[in-house]
Design a protein around this motif. Structure first.
Motif, PDB file in Angstrom:
ATOM      1  N   UNK A 111      36.828  42.208  28.443  1.00 23.32           N
ATOM      2  CA  UNK A 111      36.245  43.046  29.495  1.00 23.32           C
ATOM      3  C   UNK A 111      37.396  43.654  30.287  1.00 23.32           C
ATOM      4  N   UNK A 112      37.067  44.415  31.313  1.00 24.82           N
ATOM      5  CA  UNK A 112      38.124  45.111  32.065  1.00 24.82           C
ATOM      6  C   UNK A 112      38.283  44.613  33.494  1.00 24.82           C
ATOM      7  N   UNK A 113      37.668  43.487  33.842  1.00 23.46           N
ATOM      8  CA  UNK A 113      37.697  43.007  35.232  1.00 23.46           C
ATOM      9  C   UNK A 113      38.950  42.168  35.495  1.00 23.46           C
ATOM     10  N   UNK A 114      40.048  42.857  35.788  1.00 25.34           N
ATOM     11  CA  UNK A 114      41.324  42.206  36.085  1.00 25.34           C
ATOM     12  C   UNK A 114      41.756  42.597  37.489  1.00 25.34           C
ATOM     13  N   UNK A 115      42.064  41.593  38.302  1.00 21.63           N
ATOM     14  CA  UNK A 115      42.497  41.835  39.677  1.00 21.63           C
ATOM     15  C   UNK A 115      43.779  41.057  39.939  1.00 21.63           C
ATOM     16  N   UNK A 116      44.431  41.398  41.043  1.00 23.77           N
ATOM     17  CA  UNK A 116      45.712  40.795  41.416  1.00 23.77           C
ATOM     18  C   UNK A 116      45.633  40.335  42.860  1.00 23.77           C
ATOM     19  N   UNK A 117      46.234  39.159  43.150  1.00 20.56           N
ATOM     20  CA  UNK A 117      46.214  38.681  44.523  1.00 20.56           C
ATOM     21  C   UNK A 117      47.366  37.714  44.791  1.00 20.56           C
ATOM     22  N   UNK A 118      47.609  37.507  46.060  1.00 22.45           N
ATOM     23  CA  UNK A 118      48.511  36.459  46.529  1.00 22.45           C
ATOM     24  C   UNK A 118      47.732  35.660  47.558  1.00 22.45           C
ATOM     25  N   UNK A 119      47.304  34.455  47.182  1.00 21.11           N
ATOM     26  CA  UNK A 119      46.592  33.613  48.141  1.00 21.11           C
ATOM     27  C   UNK A 119      47.506  33.266  49.307  1.00 21.11           C
ATOM     28  N   UNK A 120      48.774  33.050  49.007  1.00 21.61           N
ATOM     29  CA  UNK A 120      49.754  32.694  50.043  1.00 21.61           C
ATOM     30  C   UNK A 120      49.848  33.780  51.114  1.00 21.61           C
ATOM     31  N   UNK A 121      49.916  35.034  50.682  1.00 24.71           N
ATOM     32  CA  UNK A 121      50.056  36.158  51.615  1.00 24.71           C
ATOM     33  C   UNK A 121      48.714  36.791  51.981  1.00 24.71           C
ATOM     34  N   UNK A 122      47.628  36.287  51.386  1.00 28.33           N
ATOM     35  CA  UNK A 122      46.267  36.820  51.560  1.00 28.33           C
ATOM     36  C   UNK A 122      46.146  38.266  51.077  1.00 28.33           C
ATOM     37  N   UNK A 123      47.045  38.695  50.255  1.00 29.45           N
ATOM     38  CA  UNK A 123      47.010  40.046  49.698  1.00 29.45           C
ATOM     39  C   UNK A 123      45.976  40.098  48.571  1.00 29.45           C
ATOM     40  N   UNK A 124      45.015  40.999  48.705  1.00 32.35           N
ATOM     41  CA  UNK A 124      43.992  41.172  47.689  1.00 32.35           C
ATOM     42  C   UNK A 124      42.824  40.207  47.790  1.00 32.35           C
ATOM     43  N   UNK A 125      42.878  39.252  48.706  1.00 34.11           N
ATOM     44  CA  UNK A 125      41.830  38.235  48.811  1.00 34.11           C
ATOM     45  C   UNK A 125      40.521  38.839  49.310  1.00 34.11           C
ATOM     46  N   UNK A 126      40.578  39.639  50.362  1.00 38.02           N
ATOM     47  CA  UNK A 126      39.352  40.240  50.896  1.00 38.02           C
ATOM     48  C   UNK A 126      38.718  41.181  49.876  1.00 38.02           C
ATOM     49  N   UNK A 127      39.536  41.959  49.188  1.00 42.41           N
ATOM     50  CA  UNK A 127      39.033  42.858  48.149  1.00 42.41           C
ATOM     51  C   UNK A 127      38.354  42.049  47.041  1.00 42.41           C
ATOM     52  N   UNK A 128      39.006  40.965  46.621  1.00 44.97           N
ATOM     53  CA  UNK A 128      38.438  40.101  45.592  1.00 44.97           C
ATOM     54  C   UNK A 128      37.092  39.548  46.029  1.00 44.97           C
ATOM     55  N   UNK A 129      37.012  39.022  47.242  1.00 40.03           N
ATOM     56  CA  UNK A 129      35.756  38.422  47.694  1.00 40.03           C
ATOM     57  C   UNK A 129      34.636  39.459  47.782  1.00 40.03           C
ATOM     58  N   UNK A 130      34.962  40.655  48.258  1.00 37.91           N
ATOM     59  CA  UNK A 130      33.952  41.715  48.313  1.00 37.91           C
ATOM     60  C   UNK A 130      33.461  42.113  46.934  1.00 37.91           C
ATOM     61  N   UNK A 131      34.398  42.299  46.024  1.00 34.04           N
ATOM     62  CA  UNK A 131      34.012  42.676  44.658  1.00 34.04           C
ATOM     63  C   UNK A 131      33.267  41.546  43.954  1.00 34.04           C
ATOM     64  N   UNK A 132      33.715  40.321  44.195  1.00 29.85           N
ATOM     65  CA  UNK A 132      33.059  39.160  43.583  1.00 29.85           C
ATOM     66  C   UNK A 132      31.614  39.056  44.064  1.00 29.85           C
ATOM     67  N   UNK A 133      31.403  39.203  45.365  1.00 28.96           N
ATOM     68  CA  UNK A 133      30.050  39.126  45.914  1.00 28.96           C
ATOM     69  C   UNK A 133      29.156  40.203  45.306  1.00 28.96           C
ATOM     70  N   UNK A 134      29.663  41.426  45.202  1.00 23.45           N
ATOM     71  CA  UNK A 134      28.870  42.521  44.631  1.00 23.45           C
ATOM     72  C   UNK A 134      28.579  42.276  43.157  1.00 23.45           C
ATOM     73  N   UNK A 135      29.575  41.769  42.427  1.00 18.81           N
ATOM     74  CA  UNK A 135      29.382  41.533  40.991  1.00 18.81           C
ATOM     75  C   UNK A 135      28.394  40.389  40.749  1.00 18.81           C
TER      76      UNK A 135
END
Length: 144
Positions: A111-135
């Protein structure tokens, strides 16, 4: 509307055969709607780790888990920023540059659902959670 998440600690090879707590973890995943597959960018072989977990998912039970939608998320992307592959934070380092890792993961994914994040820096975390909830909402509505 909330989002319920199930944390499954890293599976080990043989989990589908009951090695470690494999069956307990995989049984827990069966109740979920979407698998969020975290890949450690600083692993010695992140793509092999991805394959191993998916092989265990495929081998478990009747194969239902292998049909479950996945989102693949590469974590620890701050490792590239903090040293460009050099030692950083307690000796962790990346062995693949981001483009190489992305190419290899996309080649392994179905599939094409690939995302990038840094839990340590919280980079991409909010985007991930929003997309995850919608998906998850979309998947749940399709299955009802």
């Amino acid at each position: 509307e909330g989002l319920a998440l199930c944390d499954v600690p890293g599976l080990i090879a043989g989990a589908a055969d009951g090695v470690g707590l494999g069956h307990a973890f995989l049984r827990h995943v069966e109740r979920c709607h979407v698998i969020l597959h975290l890949v450690d960018a600083t692993s010695s072989d992140p793509v092999a780790d991805f394959h191993m977990v998916n092989d265990e998912i495929l081998r478990y039970g009747n194969g239902k888990l292998a049909q479950m939608p996945q989102i693949v998320v590469v974590n620890k992307i701050d490792a590239w920023e903090e040293g460009s592959g050099e030692d950083w934070e307690q000796g962790l380092r990346t062995r693949l540059d981001r483009d190489s890792l992305e190419e290899r993961l996309r080649g392994a994914m179905t599939h094409s659902r690939l995302m990038w994040m840094s839990a340590k820096e919280r980079e991409g975390v909010d985007d991930l959670m929003g997309r995850m909830a919608a998906f998850v909402k979309k998947v749940k509505s399709m299955s009802s």
